[in-house]
Design a protein around this motif. Structure first.
Motif, PDB file in Angstrom:
ATOM      1  N   ALA A  92     -32.791  -2.572  19.744  1.00 40.66           N
ATOM      2  CA  ALA A  92     -33.769  -1.982  20.662  1.00 40.66           C
ATOM      3  C   ALA A  92     -34.429  -0.802  19.957  1.00 40.66           C
ATOM      4  CB  ALA A  92     -33.094  -1.512  21.944  1.00 40.66           C
ATOM      5  N   ILE A  93     -35.715  -0.612  20.253  1.00 44.10           N
ATOM      6  CA  ILE A  93     -36.449   0.530  19.694  1.00 44.10           C
ATOM      7  C   ILE A  93     -37.007   1.335  20.860  1.00 44.10           C
ATOM      8  CG2 ILE A  93     -38.461   1.266  18.342  1.00 44.10           C
ATOM      9  CD1 ILE A  93     -38.183  -1.332  16.723  1.00 44.10           C
ATOM     10  N   VAL A  94     -36.659   2.611  20.914  1.00 40.97           N
ATOM     11  CA  VAL A  94     -37.231   3.490  21.930  1.00 40.97           C
ATOM     12  C   VAL A  94     -38.301   4.325  21.246  1.00 40.97           C
ATOM     13  CG1 VAL A  94     -36.753   5.217  23.693  1.00 40.97           C
ATOM     14  CG2 VAL A  94     -34.949   3.636  22.998  1.00 40.97           C
ATOM     15  N   HIS A  95     -39.528   4.203  21.723  1.00 39.83           N
ATOM     16  CA  HIS A  95     -40.647   4.823  21.005  1.00 39.83           C
ATOM     17  C   HIS A  95     -41.210   6.041  21.771  1.00 39.83           C
ATOM     18  CE1 HIS A  95     -44.180   5.616  18.845  1.00 39.83           C
ATOM     19  NE2 HIS A  95     -44.931   4.596  19.204  1.00 39.83           N
ATOM     20  N   PHE A  96     -40.783   7.226  21.301  1.00 43.87           N
ATOM     21  CA  PHE A  96     -41.295   8.501  21.839  1.00 43.87           C
ATOM     22  C   PHE A  96     -42.272   9.138  20.850  1.00 43.87           C
ATOM     23  CE2 PHE A  96     -36.831   8.638  23.571  1.00 43.87           C
ATOM     24  CZ  PHE A  96     -37.096   8.895  24.904  1.00 43.87           C
ATOM     25  N   GLY A  97     -42.475   8.535  19.684  1.00 42.69           N
ATOM     26  CA  GLY A  97     -43.084   9.219  18.540  1.00 42.69           C
ATOM     27  C   GLY A  97     -44.599   9.313  18.567  1.00 42.69           C
ATOM     28  N   GLU A  98     -45.112  10.109  19.494  1.00 46.16           N
ATOM     29  CA  GLU A  98     -46.570  10.241  19.585  1.00 46.16           C
ATOM     30  C   GLU A  98     -46.985  11.700  19.765  1.00 46.16           C
ATOM     31  OE1 GLU A  98     -48.047   7.284  22.460  1.00 46.16           O
ATOM     32  OE2 GLU A  98     -47.909   5.846  20.802  1.00 46.16           O
ATOM     33  N   GLN A  99     -48.292  11.965  19.626  1.00 40.29           N
ATOM     34  CA  GLN A  99     -48.847  13.272  19.976  1.00 40.29           C
ATOM     35  C   GLN A  99     -48.986  13.229  21.484  1.00 40.29           C
ATOM     36  OE1 GLN A  99     -50.065  16.163  21.258  1.00 40.29           O
ATOM     37  NE2 GLN A  99     -52.024  15.071  21.378  1.00 40.29           N
ATOM     38  N   ARG A 100     -48.284  14.139  22.209  1.00 44.92           N
ATOM     39  CA  ARG A 100     -48.198  13.942  23.649  1.00 44.92           C
ATOM     40  C   ARG A 100     -48.868  15.006  24.509  1.00 44.92           C
ATOM     41  NH1 ARG A 100     -46.200  18.159  26.141  1.00 44.92           N
ATOM     42  NH2 ARG A 100     -44.181  18.989  25.484  1.00 44.92           N
ATOM     43  N   SER A 101     -49.623  15.890  23.893  1.00 48.60           N
ATOM     44  CA  SER A 101     -50.253  16.947  24.706  1.00 48.60           C
ATOM     45  C   SER A 101     -51.699  16.597  25.034  1.00 48.60           C
ATOM     46  CB  SER A 101     -50.195  18.269  23.950  1.00 48.60           C
ATOM     47  OG  SER A 101     -51.213  19.127  24.396  1.00 48.60           O
ATOM     48  N   ALA A 102     -52.025  16.660  26.343  1.00 50.62           N
ATOM     49  CA  ALA A 102     -53.416  16.433  26.763  1.00 50.62           C
ATOM     50  C   ALA A 102     -54.332  17.539  26.216  1.00 50.62           C
ATOM     51  CB  ALA A 102     -53.478  16.334  28.286  1.00 50.62           C
ATOM     52  N   PRO A 103     -53.958  18.835  26.377  1.00 52.20           N
ATOM     53  CA  PRO A 103     -54.844  19.876  25.834  1.00 52.20           C
ATOM     54  C   PRO A 103     -55.058  19.748  24.315  1.00 52.20           C
ATOM     55  CG  PRO A 103     -53.275  20.850  27.363  1.00 52.20           C
ATOM     56  CD  PRO A 103     -52.858  19.416  27.173  1.00 52.20           C
ATOM     57  N   PHE A 104     -53.987  19.435  23.554  1.00 51.28           N
ATOM     58  CA  PHE A 104     -54.121  19.271  22.099  1.00 51.28           C
ATOM     59  C   PHE A 104     -55.203  18.231  21.792  1.00 51.28           C
ATOM     60  CE2 PHE A 104     -53.035  17.458  17.969  1.00 51.28           C
ATOM     61  CZ  PHE A 104     -52.530  18.515  17.218  1.00 51.28           C
ATOM     62  N   SER A 105     -55.188  17.151  22.546  1.00 56.29           N
ATOM     63  CA  SER A 105     -56.141  16.059  22.283  1.00 56.29           C
ATOM     64  C   SER A 105     -57.567  16.424  22.673  1.00 56.29           C
ATOM     65  CB  SER A 105     -55.715  14.793  23.029  1.00 56.29           C
ATOM     66  OG  SER A 105     -56.009  14.892  24.419  1.00 56.29           O
ATOM     67  N   MET A 106     -57.721  17.505  23.449  1.00 57.00           N
ATOM     68  CA  MET A 106     -59.051  17.899  23.929  1.00 57.00           C
ATOM     69  C   MET A 106     -59.586  19.135  23.192  1.00 57.00           C
ATOM     70  SD  MET A 106     -59.785  15.597  26.211  1.00 57.00           S
ATOM     71  CE  MET A 106     -61.142  16.261  27.155  1.00 57.00           C
ATOM     72  N   ILE A 107     -58.893  19.578  22.122  1.00 55.55           N
ATOM     73  CA  ILE A 107     -59.344  20.775  21.384  1.00 55.55           C
ATOM     74  C   ILE A 107     -60.736  20.522  20.792  1.00 55.55           C
ATOM     75  CG2 ILE A 107     -58.924  22.228  19.343  1.00 55.55           C
ATOM     76  CD1 ILE A 107     -55.900  21.944  19.894  1.00 55.55           C
ATOM     77  N   ASP A 108     -60.872  19.418  20.083  1.00 52.46           N
ATOM     78  CA  ASP A 108     -62.156  19.069  19.455  1.00 52.46           C
ATOM     79  C   ASP A 108     -62.074  17.618  18.957  1.00 52.46           C
ATOM     80  OD1 ASP A 108     -60.504  19.170  17.245  1.00 52.46           O
ATOM     81  OD2 ASP A 108     -61.346  21.021  16.428  1.00 52.46           O
TER      82      ASP A 108
END
Ligand code: NAD
Ligand code: USQ
Length: 384
Positions: A92-108
């Protein structure tokens, strides 16, 4: 059973890796450690002093005799990913490995592109690696309740049955996410669904709500095992932020009217939900969706609860309704289903005075590490 936890150095991943290891699963952690790098770039530190991953794992082994394999690298690098999977041979693979912040993604633009490339390409690589060599492996992927947005009808678990012009079908529930990050999760869901339909892979998409809390049985065993607890305006999430703000005497930052309602869960339930998903795998070809939260609260109600608990502890807690930096509905209908994990045996830890008390005390303990300049939000969703 061998379980690979991708993103196992992060907030949900670290707690999950130790929880599964404690329960006898053979655990591997794969992480690029990029989150520690993003913290450095933003000039922020988690409230809690987190040890390097190698030290954390060594301490876990010293304490429990259980070992955890470590793979340090980036899943957007297919060669690295494929090699790590061959070495570990996960069931089994549990995949948490992402950029998870909404504000970070909206910086530019750069941060939006980084978020979507990191998340979508990483997951796509994983799907191809599974298709090539691990087609029976069960993918447990962390999605988000934010994929659905805030529609004016009940939110179902992944699918909705629609009657249209006399015909009927069960189709993916419509998605209206509120940030470039939340959009990346929608793209992931579509890609995973495709991989299940076309290649016969098996996957569970866990549409998780906002997680709160910091202590789990395992991470509380030793200071070196302590989990991260973000409070800054980019990575900190609502309830965790409010508790830390209350502890240091900063007014609680309710954005706008505070009527935004979301699903929430205790981190002790996050780890249990993952175990439930692993223990009850999806069928070959099945793309299964669970809504992973235990209670719904409005942001304003959460602030009131923190104020009450803080006042009882002798803290002076003010609530400040500040201009909302996000574009979102501040008053809306929100009624999401969450029965599938309960049916499989989840026994929720509901938000209680004792949890708020313990989180507030935890925040008081580490209050000297708080940088007041990092509390107010600096990222805006607005065009100007
Ligand atoms: P986190 O930032 O604490 O941890 C994520 C980890 O993934 C980090 O250690 C990071 O280094 C690693 N990572 C990121 N990109 C990677 C890549 N390309 N290759 C390898 N490793 C990579 O985040 P978290 O709060 O633990 O969230 C974990 C997951 O759960 C995320 O997918 C998030 O979207 C989801 N989720 C989190 C919450 C929450 O409230 N924290 C709520 C719902 C869903
Ligand atoms: N909010 C405030 N004040 C704050 C912080 C947030 O009022 O100081 C409000 C936001 O405007 C929003 C709500 O609280 O309406 C939730 O914001 P959040 O920052 O706690 O959570 P969000 O941005 O949605 O993201 C977090 C995790 C993300 C996960 C998501 C689950 O960072 O990884 O996917 O929660 S969910 O919200 O269900 O989509």
């Amino acid at each position: 059973m061998k379980v690979l936890v991708i993103g196992g150095d992060g907030y949900c991943g670290w707690a999950t890796a130790l929880y599964l290891s404690n329960r006898g699963y053979e655990v591997g952690i794969l992480d690029s450690l990029v989150r520690r790098h993003w913290d450095n770039e933003l000039g922020v530190e988690t409230l809690t002093p987190i040890a390097p991953i190698q030290q954390r794992i060594q301490r876990w082994q010293d304490l429990t005799g259980k070992s955890i394999d470590l793979f340090t690298g980036d899943i957007t690098n297919y060669g690295f990913l494929s090699k790590a999977l061959h070495k570990f041979q996960p069931e089994a693979i549990v995949h948490f490995g992402e950029q998870r912040s909404a504000p970070f993604s909206m910086i530019d633009r750069e941060h939006a592109v980084l978020t979507q490339v990191n998340n979508v390409v990483g997951t796509l690589n994983l799907l191809y690696a599974m298709r090539e060599d691990f087609p029976d492996c069960h993918l447990v992927k962390l999605g988000t309740m934010g994929e659905y947005g805030t529609p004016n009808i009940d939110i179902e678990e992944g699918y909705i049955t629609i009657e249209h012009n006399g015909r009927k079908d069960t189709l993916p529930y419509p998605k209206q996410p509120g940030s470039m990050y939340h959009l990346s999760k929608v793209h992931d869901s579509h890609n995973i669904h495709f991989a299940c339909r076309i290649w016969g892979l098996r996957a569970t998409d866990l549409n998780q709500g906002v997680v709160y809390g910091v202590l789990t049985e395992e991470t509380g065993m030793d200071e070196l095992l302590i989990n991260r607890l973000d409070y800054d305006g980019v990575f900190g999430t609502a309830l965790n932020r409010f508790c830390i703000q209350a502890a240091v005497g900063h007014p609680l930052t309710v954005y706008g009217k505070g009527g935004q309602t979301r699903g929430f869960l205790d981190i002790r339930d996050t780890v249990r939900c993952i175990e439930i998903a692993i223990a009850n795998p999806a069928q070959a070809g099945e793309f299964r969706v669970f809504n992973q939260f235990t209670e719904q609260f409005s942001v304003g109600d959460l602030a009131m609860m923190v104020k009450k608990a803080g006042t009882a502890m002798g803290l002076n807690v003010e609530i400040n309704n500040i201009d909302n930096p996000r574009v979102e509905k501040e008053e809306h209908y929100f009624n999401a289903k969450n029965t599938k994990l309960l049916d499989l045996g989840l026994q929720p830890h509901y938000l209680s005075d004792s949890l708020l008390d313990s989180l507030l005390n935890f925040a008081v303990k580490y209050q000297k590490r708080v940088d007041f300049n990092q509390i107010l939000p600096k990222v805006s969703w607005h065009r100007n």
